[in-house]
Structures are given as C-alpha cells and as structure tokens.
Enzyme design. Structure first.
Site, short mmCIF file in Angstrom:
data_model
loop_
_atom_site.label_atom_id
_atom_site.label_comp_id
_atom_site.label_asym_id
_atom_site.label_seq_id
_atom_site.Cartn_x
_atom_site.Cartn_y
_atom_site.Cartn_z
N CYS A 1 0.57 -1.10 0.22
CA CYS A 1 0.11 -0.40 0.35
C CYS A 1 0.84 1.11 0.01
O CYS A 1 2.21 1.29 0.30
CB CYS A 1 -1.35 0.05 0.86
SG CYS A 1 -2.20 1.58 1.19
N HIS B 1 -9.15 -3.49 -1.86
CA HIS B 1 -8.33 -2.98 -0.87
C HIS B 1 -8.54 -2.11 -1.29
O HIS B 1 -8.14 -0.88 -0.08
CB HIS B 1 -6.69 -3.51 -1.85
CG HIS B 1 -5.18 -2.48 -0.95
ND1 HIS B 1 -4.22 -3.16 -0.50
CD2 HIS B 1 -5.71 -1.18 -0.81
CE1 HIS B 1 -3.82 -2.04 0.18
NE2 HIS B 1 -3.97 -0.89 0.07
N GLU B 2 -8.91 -1.14 -1.66
CA GLU B 2 -9.05 0.27 -2.91
C GLU B 2 -10.58 0.76 -1.34
O GLU B 2 -10.75 1.93 -1.01
CB GLU B 2 -8.89 0.75 -3.18
CG GLU B 2 -7.68 0.10 -4.92
CD GLU B 2 -6.17 1.03 -3.96
OE1 GLU B 2 -6.93 1.82 -2.91
OE2 GLU B 2 -5.55 0.48 -3.76
N HIS C 1 -9.81 1.18 2.57
CA HIS C 1 -9.80 2.51 2.01
C HIS C 1 -10.82 3.54 2.54
O HIS C 1 -10.58 4.74 3.46
CB HIS C 1 -8.19 3.23 1.46
CG HIS C 1 -7.08 2.86 1.45
ND1 HIS C 1 -6.76 2.76 2.41
CD2 HIS C 1 -6.69 2.61 1.15
CE1 HIS C 1 -5.34 3.00 2.07
NE2 HIS C 1 -5.05 2.21 0.77
NI NI Z 1 -4.07 0.87 0.10
#
Ligand code: NI
Length: 177
Positions: free
Chosen positions: A100, A142-143, A146
């Site tokens: 990341c 993953h995104e 966030h």
């Molecule tokens: Ni990330």
C-alpha cells in the site's frame, strides 16, 4: 495536474470513513480524479483511494497493466469507482500479498473474497457493475477498505506474514501499491 502527498499509516485521516459523492458535475471531483491519477502513476501504484491524499470522499481508482515482472497477475483496466458497493459472490477467501502506498516498503499476506460484484459510478456518474475474481477482486477490496478507514495490516491474520518488501522478496524490486 498535481502529484499529491500520500498520507502514511498513523495519520488519523486514513482511519475516518469517507462520505459519498453527491455532485458528479463538480469541478472539484474532476480535479480530485486527475490528481489521484497523476499521483498513482507517479508512484507506480496499482490503486489509490481519495482518503490517502486527505480527501474524505468515496472515490477510488485502480489499474494493473501487463508487467513482465508479474506474469501471473491479471490486467485490470483503469477504473474510477465512486460510491462503491461490494457484494461477495462466494464465501471462498484467498490469501495474497499486498502492499500500500500508505504503508511504504512493506508487504503482508491478506485474506480477501475470491470473487465479488462491485457497483458504483464512474467519473461522469454513469453506473458501473462488474463481477470479478482473483487479483482484480483483491485490488477493489483493498481500495474500498480505505473508504471505511481500514488499512490492509488490520486484516492480516498471522503477523508473521507481514514485513519489509526487500527482506520478504529480495532482489525482486517490488513496487508499493
Ligand atoms: Ni492502499
């Protein structure tokens, strides 16, 4: 065009839930997406979420190009995804290595849904609805994490599989993403 500073783990802005975009016609949204694109490209990342540059809106971008260094990784078309909703398509979880831009120089082994549907909107407010699996599904999870204040280390099940990229994978010259 502007390359923005990417916040690093420890910054409380990375832990805050992001707000939905309401005005797709705003110049601010268009500028945000340009800045995110330029920042991701400059840092050679696979994806970026708006909170990583300090903007608390539900906007993520991602892209995975063919790369001779990663012959096993599927390509993912450049995508702008606004106000995303994820629906897992099975209970199967797969472990895979992630990095990341907010956790530079590190990699961890993270469980993700093997297949999922994602829905949302593109930069112009047109609907997006895709069902994907494998690395594409991993990048999206993953995104979108966030946007909920979740960084991948918070999902690692066994911290023995978290470490510095150059030590875990010597000589492979892996990028942060
Ligand atoms: Ni990330």
């Amino acid at each position: 065009m502007a390359i923005r500073e990417v916040l690093k783990m420890g910054d409380p802005r990375l832990l805050a839930p992001a707000r939905p975009v309401e005005d797709f016609a705003s110049l601010d949204l268009a500028q945000l997406i340009v800045d995110m694109h330029d920042t991701m490209r400059a840092l050679n990342g696979a994806g970026l979420a708006a909170p990583q540059i300090g903007v608390g809106l539900q906007v993520v971008i991602f892209e995975v190009n063919a790369n001779p260094r990663y012959p096993d990784v599927d390509q993912v078309p450049f995508t702008v995804l606004v106000n995303p909703v994820l629906t897992p398509l099975s209970d199967v979880m797969e472990e895979g290595w992630e990095g990341c831009l907010s956790v530079p120089g590190m990699r961890g082994l993270v469980p993700r849904h093997a297949a999922l549907r994602y829905q949302g909107f593109d930069a112009a407010g047109q609907p997006i609805d895709r069902s994907v699996s494998g690395f594409h599904a991993r990048v999206v999870q993953h995104e979108v994490d966030h946007l909920h204040g979740i960084l991948y280390p918070m999902r690692i099940r066994d911290l023995r599989y978290f470490g510095f990229t150059d030590t875990l994978f010597p000589g492979q010259n892996l990028q942060d993403d």
